[in-house]
Motif scaffolding. Sequence first.
Motif, PDB file in Angstrom:
ATOM      1  N   ILE A   4      46.167  52.443 -33.570  1.00  0.00           N
ATOM      2  CA  ILE A   4      44.733  52.370 -33.328  1.00  0.00           C
ATOM      3  C   ILE A   4      44.077  52.029 -34.647  1.00  0.00           C
ATOM      4  N   ILE A   5      43.391  50.933 -34.716  1.00  0.00           N
ATOM      5  CA  ILE A   5      42.767  50.529 -35.965  1.00  0.00           C
ATOM      6  C   ILE A   5      41.266  50.732 -35.881  1.00  0.00           C
ATOM      7  N   LEU A   6      40.749  51.548 -36.775  1.00  0.00           N
ATOM      8  CA  LEU A   6      39.316  51.775 -36.853  1.00  0.00           C
ATOM      9  C   LEU A   6      38.752  50.808 -37.875  1.00  0.00           C
ATOM     10  N   ALA A   7      38.030  49.779 -37.435  1.00  0.00           N
ATOM     11  CA  ALA A   7      37.556  48.720 -38.322  1.00  0.00           C
ATOM     12  C   ALA A   7      36.304  49.145 -39.076  1.00  0.00           C
ATOM     13  N   LEU A   8      35.901  48.326 -40.020  1.00  0.00           N
ATOM     14  CA  LEU A   8      34.676  48.561 -40.771  1.00  0.00           C
ATOM     15  C   LEU A   8      33.465  48.358 -39.878  1.00  0.00           C
ATOM     16  N   LEU A   9      32.345  48.877 -40.300  1.00  0.00           N
ATOM     17  CA  LEU A   9      31.102  48.690 -39.558  1.00  0.00           C
ATOM     18  C   LEU A   9      30.667  47.232 -39.624  1.00  0.00           C
ATOM     19  N   SER A  10      29.729  46.872 -38.787  1.00  0.00           N
ATOM     20  CA  SER A  10      29.180  45.521 -38.818  1.00  0.00           C
ATOM     21  C   SER A  10      28.449  45.314 -40.130  1.00  0.00           C
ATOM     22  N   LEU A  11      28.184  44.062 -40.482  1.00  0.00           N
ATOM     23  CA  LEU A  11      27.563  43.743 -41.764  1.00  0.00           C
ATOM     24  C   LEU A  11      26.166  44.317 -41.908  1.00  0.00           C
ATOM     25  N   SER A  12      25.563  44.731 -40.810  1.00  0.00           N
ATOM     26  CA  SER A  12      24.209  45.276 -40.872  1.00  0.00           C
ATOM     27  C   SER A  12      24.186  46.705 -41.390  1.00  0.00           C
ATOM     28  N   MET A  34      36.384  62.644 -35.599  1.00  0.00           N
ATOM     29  CA  MET A  34      35.967  62.934 -36.968  1.00  0.00           C
ATOM     30  C   MET A  34      36.334  61.773 -37.894  1.00  0.00           C
ATOM     31  N   ILE A  35      37.540  61.235 -37.702  1.00  0.00           N
ATOM     32  CA  ILE A  35      37.979  60.093 -38.507  1.00  0.00           C
ATOM     33  C   ILE A  35      37.041  58.914 -38.291  1.00  0.00           C
ATOM     34  N   GLU A  36      36.701  58.679 -37.036  1.00  0.00           N
ATOM     35  CA  GLU A  36      35.817  57.565 -36.702  1.00  0.00           C
ATOM     36  C   GLU A  36      34.434  57.754 -37.333  1.00  0.00           C
ATOM     37  N   ALA A  37      33.931  58.981 -37.283  1.00  0.00           N
ATOM     38  CA  ALA A  37      32.617  59.265 -37.872  1.00  0.00           C
ATOM     39  C   ALA A  37      32.644  59.026 -39.382  1.00  0.00           C
ATOM     40  N   TYR A  38      33.708  59.480 -40.035  1.00  0.00           N
ATOM     41  CA  TYR A  38      33.823  59.279 -41.483  1.00  0.00           C
ATOM     42  C   TYR A  38      33.926  57.790 -41.799  1.00  0.00           C
ATOM     43  N   SER A  39      34.705  57.056 -41.007  1.00  0.00           N
ATOM     44  CA  SER A  39      34.868  55.622 -41.213  1.00  0.00           C
ATOM     45  C   SER A  39      33.536  54.887 -41.084  1.00  0.00           C
ATOM     46  N   THR A  42      31.269  55.661 -44.193  1.00  0.00           N
ATOM     47  CA  THR A  42      31.709  55.244 -45.526  1.00  0.00           C
ATOM     48  C   THR A  42      32.245  53.815 -45.599  1.00  0.00           C
ATOM     49  N   GLY A  43      32.602  53.232 -44.460  1.00  0.00           N
ATOM     50  CA  GLY A  43      33.210  51.913 -44.480  1.00  0.00           C
ATOM     51  C   GLY A  43      34.705  51.950 -44.766  1.00  0.00           C
ATOM     52  N   GLN A  44      35.274  53.141 -44.848  1.00  0.00           N
ATOM     53  CA  GLN A  44      36.704  53.278 -45.130  1.00  0.00           C
ATOM     54  C   GLN A  44      37.534  52.863 -43.916  1.00  0.00           C
ATOM     55  N   LYS A  45      38.582  52.081 -44.160  1.00  0.00           N
ATOM     56  CA  LYS A  45      39.482  51.653 -43.084  1.00  0.00           C
ATOM     57  C   LYS A  45      40.566  52.699 -42.842  1.00  0.00           C
ATOM     58  N   PHE A  46      40.877  52.930 -41.587  1.00  0.00           N
ATOM     59  CA  PHE A  46      41.930  53.865 -41.194  1.00  0.00           C
ATOM     60  C   PHE A  46      42.868  53.199 -40.192  1.00  0.00           C
ATOM     61  N   VAL A  47      44.137  53.550 -40.266  1.00  0.00           N
ATOM     62  CA  VAL A  47      45.111  53.242 -39.217  1.00  0.00           C
ATOM     63  C   VAL A  47      45.636  54.585 -38.744  1.00  0.00           C
ATOM     64  N   VAL A  48      45.465  54.868 -37.458  1.00  0.00           N
ATOM     65  CA  VAL A  48      45.753  56.200 -36.931  1.00  0.00           C
ATOM     66  C   VAL A  48      46.860  56.135 -35.881  1.00  0.00           C
ATOM     67  N   ASP A  49      47.907  56.907 -36.105  1.00  0.00           N
ATOM     68  CA  ASP A  49      49.017  56.967 -35.146  1.00  0.00           C
ATOM     69  C   ASP A  49      48.518  57.561 -33.824  1.00  0.00           C
ATOM     70  N   GLY A  88      46.975  50.902 -50.269  1.00  0.00           N
ATOM     71  CA  GLY A  88      45.994  49.881 -50.604  1.00  0.00           C
ATOM     72  C   GLY A  88      44.595  50.385 -50.315  1.00  0.00           C
ATOM     73  N   ASP A  89      43.844  49.634 -49.527  1.00  0.00           N
ATOM     74  CA  ASP A  89      42.484  50.051 -49.181  1.00  0.00           C
ATOM     75  C   ASP A  89      42.414  50.711 -47.814  1.00  0.00           C
ATOM     76  N   THR A  90      43.570  51.082 -47.276  1.00  0.00           N
ATOM     77  CA  THR A  90      43.635  51.648 -45.923  1.00  0.00           C
ATOM     78  C   THR A  90      44.253  53.044 -45.944  1.00  0.00           C
ATOM     79  N   MET A  91      43.691  53.938 -45.152  1.00  0.00           N
ATOM     80  CA  MET A  91      44.219  55.294 -44.991  1.00  0.00           C
ATOM     81  C   MET A  91      45.080  55.333 -43.720  1.00  0.00           C
ATOM     82  N   ILE A  92      46.336  55.775 -43.871  1.00  0.00           N
ATOM     83  CA  ILE A  92      47.250  55.905 -42.735  1.00  0.00           C
ATOM     84  C   ILE A  92      47.313  57.377 -42.338  1.00  0.00           C
ATOM     85  N   VAL A  93      47.117  57.658 -41.067  1.00  0.00           N
ATOM     86  CA  VAL A  93      47.141  59.043 -40.584  1.00  0.00           C
ATOM     87  C   VAL A  93      48.312  59.218 -39.624  1.00  0.00           C
TER      88      VAL A  93
END
Length: 210
Positions: A4-12, A34-39, A42-49, A88-93
Amino acid sequence: MKWIILALLSLSVVAASASDKIKFNFLDTEVSKMIEAYSKSTGQKFVVDPSVRGKASIFVQEPITTEEAFNQLSSALAVNGFAISKQGDTMIVKSARNIQRDLIEVSTEVPALKPERMATWIYTFKNIAAAEVNRSVRIMPSRDGEMNTFDKNNQIIFTDWTSNLNRMAAILKELDKPADPAAAKLAAEDKKGSMKREASKKKEETKTSN
């Protein structure tokens, strides 16, 4: 395995900087939310198992920094047995047991207590043998942790939660000290007495059997 990839927010949406404060208060909420809310904040990318499931509560009424929010998120994940690996720039959970085989911190220094995470700490004994300590403190790691010795270098290797690594560091600090001559003599006498009692017991058992 599907990720499941939680992408960055839109450019707005402008990503929050480390000094910005965000609301991070949850009641009996799925950790994935919670992960989605933080992402999103902050714009942080996550990959969640997909196995990352479970609920937790975070009670923080006032807005907090993104750094503190990450600390809270890491603790909520740890409560459910999940940990984060930064690649890298991605958090793996993933589950804590599986994350140990990923890219995690390895150091001869005790890792910082926060954020709660899995890390590997290598300790070199100065006054006592690692193999001897290994037999005595085998139960110290948490259910997600591991402990092994490298006898050639008199080292012990822990992989565990940072909170437990800090606890173990405090214990080893007290254990790894020069032997007290009086205590060593007392221990030797006690061992000698135990051996005599064991020999006497075996002798009595042999007589009884005959």
